[in-house]
Design a protein around this motif. Structure first.
Motif, PDB file in Angstrom:
ATOM      1  N   CYS A  37       0.829  -1.211   0.000  1.00 26.49           N
ATOM      2  CA  CYS A  37       0.000   0.000   0.000  1.00 26.49           C
ATOM      3  C   CYS A  37       0.860   1.257   0.000  1.00 26.49           C
ATOM      4  CB  CYS A  37      -0.934   0.005   1.204  1.00 26.49           C
ATOM      5  SG  CYS A  37      -2.256  -1.210   1.103  1.00 26.49           S
ATOM      6  N   ILE A  38       1.908   1.274   0.786  1.00 30.41           N
ATOM      7  CA  ILE A  38       2.805   2.435   0.830  1.00 30.41           C
ATOM      8  C   ILE A  38       3.446   2.659  -0.531  1.00 30.41           C
ATOM      9  CG2 ILE A  38       4.977   3.282   1.804  1.00 30.41           C
ATOM     10  CD1 ILE A  38       4.131   1.941   4.453  1.00 30.41           C
ATOM     11  N   VAL A  39       3.902   1.586  -1.155  1.00 31.82           N
ATOM     12  CA  VAL A  39       4.544   1.709  -2.465  1.00 31.82           C
ATOM     13  C   VAL A  39       3.556   2.211  -3.506  1.00 31.82           C
ATOM     14  CG1 VAL A  39       5.544   0.352  -4.347  1.00 31.82           C
ATOM     15  CG2 VAL A  39       6.357   0.032  -2.017  1.00 31.82           C
ATOM     16  N   ILE A  40       2.340   1.700  -3.500  1.00 32.40           N
ATOM     17  CA  ILE A  40       1.342   2.129  -4.479  1.00 32.40           C
ATOM     18  C   ILE A  40       0.973   3.590  -4.282  1.00 32.40           C
ATOM     19  CG2 ILE A  40      -1.070   1.820  -5.176  1.00 32.40           C
ATOM     20  CD1 ILE A  40      -0.632  -1.189  -4.864  1.00 32.40           C
ATOM     21  N   VAL A  41       0.815   4.016  -3.042  1.00 35.44           N
ATOM     22  CA  VAL A  41       0.492   5.422  -2.772  1.00 35.44           C
ATOM     23  C   VAL A  41       1.613   6.324  -3.255  1.00 35.44           C
ATOM     24  CG1 VAL A  41       0.199   7.098  -0.906  1.00 35.44           C
ATOM     25  CG2 VAL A  41      -1.124   4.988  -0.903  1.00 35.44           C
ATOM     26  N   ARG A  42       2.855   5.950  -2.959  1.00 40.27           N
ATOM     27  CA  ARG A  42       3.987   6.766  -3.435  1.00 40.27           C
ATOM     28  C   ARG A  42       4.064   6.789  -4.959  1.00 40.27           C
ATOM     29  NH1 ARG A  42       8.032   8.838   0.214  1.00 40.27           N
ATOM     30  NH2 ARG A  42       9.041   9.123  -1.775  1.00 40.27           N
ATOM     31  N   TRP A  43       3.792   5.684  -5.584  1.00 39.01           N
ATOM     32  CA  TRP A  43       3.826   5.585  -7.034  1.00 39.01           C
ATOM     33  C   TRP A  43       2.769   6.506  -7.654  1.00 39.01           C
ATOM     34  CZ3 TRP A  43       2.225   0.638 -10.111  1.00 39.01           C
ATOM     35  CH2 TRP A  43       2.574   0.796 -11.451  1.00 39.01           C
ATOM     36  N   VAL A  44       1.577   6.515  -7.090  1.00 45.71           N
ATOM     37  CA  VAL A  44       0.508   7.376  -7.586  1.00 45.71           C
ATOM     38  C   VAL A  44       0.888   8.847  -7.413  1.00 45.71           C
ATOM     39  CG1 VAL A  44      -1.873   8.102  -7.145  1.00 45.71           C
ATOM     40  CG2 VAL A  44      -1.326   5.679  -7.320  1.00 45.71           C
ATOM     41  N   GLU A  45       1.490   9.192  -6.270  1.00 50.74           N
ATOM     42  CA  GLU A  45       1.910  10.580  -6.044  1.00 50.74           C
ATOM     43  C   GLU A  45       2.947  11.015  -7.071  1.00 50.74           C
ATOM     44  OE1 GLU A  45       3.350  10.748  -2.067  1.00 50.74           O
ATOM     45  OE2 GLU A  45       1.352  10.659  -1.177  1.00 50.74           O
ATOM     46  N   TRP A  46       3.949  10.191  -7.304  1.00 52.31           N
ATOM     47  CA  TRP A  46       5.001  10.547  -8.263  1.00 52.31           C
ATOM     48  C   TRP A  46       4.463  10.596  -9.688  1.00 52.31           C
ATOM     49  CZ3 TRP A  46       9.349  12.900  -7.436  1.00 52.31           C
ATOM     50  CH2 TRP A  46       9.913  12.823  -6.173  1.00 52.31           C
ATOM     51  N   ASP A  47       3.520   9.718 -10.021  1.00 57.98           N
ATOM     52  CA  ASP A  47       2.931   9.738 -11.353  1.00 57.98           C
ATOM     53  C   ASP A  47       2.122  11.016 -11.554  1.00 57.98           C
ATOM     54  OD1 ASP A  47       2.427   8.498 -13.906  1.00 57.98           O
ATOM     55  OD2 ASP A  47       0.364   8.174 -13.189  1.00 57.98           O
ATOM     56  N   ALA A  48       1.372  11.427 -10.537  1.00 64.40           N
ATOM     57  CA  ALA A  48       0.607  12.671 -10.638  1.00 64.40           C
ATOM     58  C   ALA A  48       1.553  13.862 -10.778  1.00 64.40           C
ATOM     59  CB  ALA A  48      -0.292  12.838  -9.417  1.00 64.40           C
ATOM     60  N   TYR A  49       2.647  13.847 -10.041  1.00 64.60           N
ATOM     61  CA  TYR A  49       3.626  14.926 -10.145  1.00 64.60           C
ATOM     62  C   TYR A  49       4.236  14.979 -11.547  1.00 64.60           C
ATOM     63  CZ  TYR A  49       7.879  17.600  -9.348  1.00 64.60           C
ATOM     64  OH  TYR A  49       8.887  18.523  -9.443  1.00 64.60           O
ATOM     65  N   LEU A  50       4.574  13.820 -12.099  1.00 61.91           N
ATOM     66  CA  LEU A  50       5.147  13.759 -13.441  1.00 61.91           C
ATOM     67  C   LEU A  50       4.152  14.248 -14.486  1.00 61.91           C
ATOM     68  CD1 LEU A  50       7.419  12.934 -15.387  1.00 61.91           C
ATOM     69  CD2 LEU A  50       6.386  10.664 -15.428  1.00 61.91           C
ATOM     70  N   GLN A  51       2.892  13.856 -14.358  1.00 61.36           N
ATOM     71  CA  GLN A  51       1.884  14.325 -15.302  1.00 61.36           C
ATOM     72  C   GLN A  51       1.691  15.833 -15.204  1.00 61.36           C
ATOM     73  OE1 GLN A  51      -1.657  12.032 -14.708  1.00 61.36           O
ATOM     74  NE2 GLN A  51      -0.772  10.175 -15.599  1.00 61.36           N
ATOM     75  N   GLY A  52       1.738  16.374 -13.993  1.00 57.48           N
ATOM     76  CA  GLY A  52       1.629  17.819 -13.817  1.00 57.48           C
ATOM     77  C   GLY A  52       2.795  18.553 -14.446  1.00 57.48           C
TER      78      GLY A  52
END
Length: 102
Positions: A37-52
């Protein structure tokens, strides 16, 4: 691993303790689930940052940064090549400056 060690631990009367093995297995699976869960949450955060950042680059292109980041070329060996590269870089930067002023 914890299932095997826990399941084969013997109690005093010679029987295996299945409850202890279940607890070890539960803790192992639970900690793996929390880590996932921690890894998935971090992955989603970094993906959103990259898309932004990608969207920001599309909306407001930074033409200077790409040019300046490629300014140093390690493949140039002679002083003449470096001088030509320097002149080309100056020309590109001046062209960008004139485009922004217009």
């Amino acid at each position: 691993c914890s299932f095997l060690y826990g399941a084969f631990r013997r109690v005093r009367d010679g029987r295996r303790d299945a409850w202890l093995a279940a607890r070890y297995l539960g803790v192992t699976l639970g900690s793996a689930a929390v880590l996932l869960c921690i890894v998935i949450v971090r992955w989603v955060e970094w993906d959103a940052y990259l898309q932004g950042e990608s969207l920001d680059e599309e909306l407001h292109p930074r033409r200077w940064s790409g040019l300046v980041l490629r300014a140093w070329d390690f493949r140039l060996s002679s002083a003449e090549e470096r001088q030509h590269w320097r002149q080309a870089l100056k020309t590109r930067l001046r062209a960008l400056q004139h485009e922004e002023e217009d």
